[in-house]
Design an enzyme around this catalytic site. Structure first.
Site, short mmCIF file in Angstrom:
data_model
loop_
_atom_site.label_atom_id
_atom_site.label_comp_id
_atom_site.label_asym_id
_atom_site.label_seq_id
_atom_site.Cartn_x
_atom_site.Cartn_y
_atom_site.Cartn_z
CG HIS A 199 -1.70 -1.22 1.46
ND1 HIS A 199 -2.94 -1.48 0.91
CD2 HIS A 199 -1.37 -2.32 2.18
CE1 HIS A 199 -3.35 -2.69 1.30
NE2 HIS A 199 -2.39 -3.22 2.06
CB SER A 207 12.81 22.91 -15.30
OG SER A 207 12.03 24.08 -15.37
CE LYS A 255 10.88 20.50 -11.69
NZ LYS A 255 9.99 19.54 -11.20
CD GLU A 285 8.24 12.41 -15.34
OE1 GLU A 285 7.42 13.13 -15.90
OE2 GLU A 285 9.19 12.85 -14.66
#
Ligand code: ARG
Length: 459
Positions: free
Chosen positions: A156, A277, A283, A290
């Site tokens: 979980h 970024s 970043k 992804e």
């Protein structure tokens, strides 16, 4: 417009119809397989006395010339041909004249395309399998180096019990090993040659189908000509196996994305596999992970699309089946790209072992072991569970861990506790005592690693 079938028509095909119908823009991808299939067909025709040896040799030489010229870029595959089959045949006739017109004897584009697609899928299965194996080799290496790297195991997404990095990687090893098994099963099941099935009902020529099957490395000819030209089960099976590979890559990517967050800091993705970024200078984003997660959708879509295309078409060949190509090619290219990139990212990723181990120390990952300790002292498990639950509540209230509690505090909740509790719930013991087959303990893990190594050597 170069078509193979003008004879019974009195009008030119409408330009839009021609374009809508044509497949050359994508089936050119298997020019090699198409030529290879034609070569086998021609050898068989000559062996059976349907072509002369001279005709065979002329055709083979012509086909070899086309292959070489396409490969060198001298001959361009252009959209004036309807499909790759027309392109090859028209070019052959241009090169060698009348003998070239005999290539298609005893053959239909229906069995030809069925063969080309099978040959293509078969070649790709081998390539995809090699890429999956590379991921397994990387995983095996990480496992060997991290038998004692403790980290929290989750259920979980809540800390559950301590495990090791080797154990976590071992879970993915199992998944990708099964993926290779699926690919091997598909290869075995599909490896029967449809060539010689004709349009749908075989031919009256005395073709030796077993011979072409053998020439092309199949286990034998297919046994029903109608099924042969309309079977795309193997495409569906492949897309299903590819979807499963993507599902595994996507789950793994999701974990890496989480592990790479500032909150977790379990891993550091190499700069070469990260992006920045345009506005936020600090970043460093896990874009590869992804994108792999994102591309899973289009591979699933190919599977759904193919299942839907096939669901309502009567026997035998129908043009609907031409839709198998673009989506299968896209799915194959996507999976190959993802596997290669993912492996690059995984093999260069740094694991922050201290962060992992510290994280495993928090969150009461040793609570089960505290309960097991009580069971060892004769307390029934359900009662032990309740006692440790109270210990956890006590610790949460004081902001400490089980390891920080004093023996008097333990005894206040249950007199059964003795000084050996600390040893029983130490991280090392929690992990290393779990030595049932498949568990994270070093002995169990070492045994699995030995098996995995043997598997990689043999497969
Ligand atoms: N381009 C076609 C396909 O991909 C080749 C087979 C054409 N056969 C036919 N009867 N029109 O399925």
């Amino acid at each position: 417009m170069a078509q193979l079938w003008g004879g019974r028509f009195t009008k030119e095909t409408d330009k839009l119809v021609y374009n809508f119908n044509a497949s050359i823009s994508f089936d050119q991808k298997f020019y090699k397989q198409d030529i290879k299939g034609s070569m086998a067909h021609v050898k068989m025709l000559a062996k059976q006395g349907i072509l002369t040896e001279d005709e065979r040799d002329q055709i083979l030489e012509g086909l070899e010339g086309i292959l070489a010229d396409v490969e060198s870029g001298k001959l361009k595959i252009t959209s004036e041909y309807e499909d790759i089959h027309s392109f090859v045949e028209a070019n052959l006739i241009d090169r060698i004249g009348d003998a070239g017109k005999k290539l298609h004897t005893g053959r239909s584009r229906n069995d030809q395309v069925a063969l080309d697609m099978k040959l293509y899928v078969r070649d790709e299965i081998t390539e995809i399998d090699a890429l999956v194996k590379e991921v397994l080799v990387t995983l095996e290496k990480i496992m060997e180096e991290n038998i004692h790297t403790y980290m929290p195991g989750f259920t979980h997404l809540q800390k559950a019990q301590p495990i090791t990095l080797a154990h976590h990687m071992g879970a993915y090893f199992e998944m990708f090993r099964r993926d290779r098994g699926r690919l091997a099963d598909i290869y075995k099941r599909m490896n029967y040659c449809p060539l010689g099935s004709g349009a749908l009902a075989g031919t009256t020529y005395p073709l030796d189908r077993a011979y072409t099957a053998e020439l092309l490395g199949f286990d034998g000819p297919t046994l029903n000509s109608m099924d042969s030209v309309s079977d795309r089960d193997y495409v569906i099976e492949l897309l299903s196996a590819l979807s499963t590979i993507m599902m595994h890559l996507s789950r793994f990517s999701e974990e890496i994305i989480i592990w790479n967050t500032n909150e977790y800091q379990f891993v550091d993705i190499d700069d070469a596999y990260s992006t920045g970024s345009s506005i936020m200078p600090q970043k460093k984003n896990p874009d590869i992970a992804e994108l792999v997660r994102g591309k899973t959708g289009r591979v699933y879509a190919a599977l759904m699309s193919m299942l839907t295309t096939m669901k309502g078409i009567p026997l035998a060949y129908n043009k609907d089946m031409q839709e198998d190509k673009e989506l299968t090619f896209d799915a194959i290219d996507t999976v190959k790209g993802c596997l290669a990139l993912f492996n690059g990212m995984l093999s260069t990723m740094r694991f922050k072992k201290d962060r992992m181990e510290n994280s495993a120390k928090n969150g009461f990952t040793n609570a089960t072991d505290a309960a097991d300790y009580l069971v060892g002292k004769g307390v029934p498990f359900r009662d032990a569970h309740g006692i440790v639950g109270r210990l956890v509540l006590y610790c949460i209230d004081k902001g400490i861990s089980l390891d920080d509690m004093k023996l008097e505090e333990y005894k206040a909740i249950s007199p059964v506790f003795e000084d050996d509790i600390y040893d029983a719930i130490s991280m090392k013991n929690c992990v290393e005592r779990r030595n049932t087959i498949g568990a994270p303990g070093a002995d169990a893990m070492q045994a699995v690693i030995e098996q995995n190594k043997k598997y990689l050597q043999e497969n």
